[in-house]
Design an enzyme around this catalytic site. Structure first.
Site, PDB file in Angstrom:
ATOM      1  CE1 TYR A 144      59.690  49.021 110.454  1.00 19.15           C
ATOM      2  CE2 TYR A 144      61.622  50.006 109.432  1.00 19.15           C
ATOM      3  CZ  TYR A 144      60.703  48.980 109.506  1.00 19.15           C
ATOM      4  OH  TYR A 144      60.803  47.915 108.655  1.00 19.15           O
ATOM      5  CB  ALA A 146      64.344  52.678 118.285  1.00 19.18           C
ATOM      6  CE  LYS A 148      61.893  46.044 111.146  1.00 20.57           C
ATOM      7  NZ  LYS A 148      61.553  44.604 110.990  1.00 20.57           N
TER       8      LYS A 148
END
Length: 229
Positions: A144, A146, A148
């Site tokens: 997640y 990575a 974002k």
């Protein structure tokens, strides 16, 4: 009256943004994954129009949009849809990485690309609902975070590229917010979910509208908002 395209308007922050914009009389185009979801969104947000395309399959968005009639001018594109799957790096499978990156990063990039002509025509605004995980990565949050972190890089590059076209770009990084996604996160973490501990989706929507309403000639580039206390 401004025209907005919003993903993730079915719940959480996206739904709050859609309600706030509708309340002031703006025109909404809500992104739905399929025809059934489009009917649900139309019922949830009376007066809104819908566009259909599965964000989990970004390579098909061009085809999907080519068979529909999006607005000619778009004042804002708000990317609020996203997925989360927690787990240690040593256990995350390629399927988790692919699905997370597809929905959280590749789909926003592709949808932005497809709608850039309308955004340029309106000197519009692209808002990426990012996360605190887009600024730091904690254990169990690798996939997640990575996605974002990549979304922030996408926003920064887009801002530099489109400034000459008058397109503004904002990344909003909310902390924990009382949404269905946060409830799922608590389940994955094995914690009891108490929505009263966290920000409301409406509080985050207020930050989005603040960025959208900033007078021309200035832009909010990155905005972090956290639960108080």
């Amino acid at each position: 009256m401004a025209t907005h395209v919003i993903t993730g308007a079915g719940s959480g922050i996206g739904a709050a943004v859609a309600r706030r914009l509708a309340d002031r009389g703006d025109e909404l185009w809500l992104w739905a994954r399929d025809a059934g979801r489009a009917r649900e969104l139309a019922a949830q947000h009376p007066g809104a129009r819908t566009l259909v395309g599965n964000l989990a399959e970004p390579e098909r968005l061009s085809w999907a949009l080519g068979h529909q009639s999006p607005p000619d001018r778009i004042d804002s594109l708000v990317h609020s849809a996203g997925v989360v799957e927690l787990g240690p790096i040593g256990e995350l499978t390629p399927a988790v990485w692919r699905s997370t990156l597809a929905a959280n990063l590749v789909a926003p990039a592709e949808l932005t690309r497809l709608l850039l002509p309308q955004l340029r025509a309106a000197r519009g605004h692209v808002v990426f609902i990012n996360s605190g995980a887009g600024l730091r990565a904690n254990a169990q949050w690798g996939a997640y975070a990575a996605s974002k972190h990549g979304l922030k890089a996408l926003a920064d590059a887009l801002r530099a590229e489109e400034a000459g076209q008058g397109v503004r770009v904002t990344s909003v990084h909310p902390g924990r917010t009382a949404t269905p996604m946060q409830e799922k996160v608590h389940q994955q973490e094995g914690q009891v979910y108490d929505p009263d501990r966290w920000m409301t989706a409406d509080a985050v929507a207020t930050t989005v509208l603040t960025a959208l309403d900033l007078p021309r000639g200035a832009e909010v580039t990155d905005l972090s908002v956290r639960p108080a206390g």
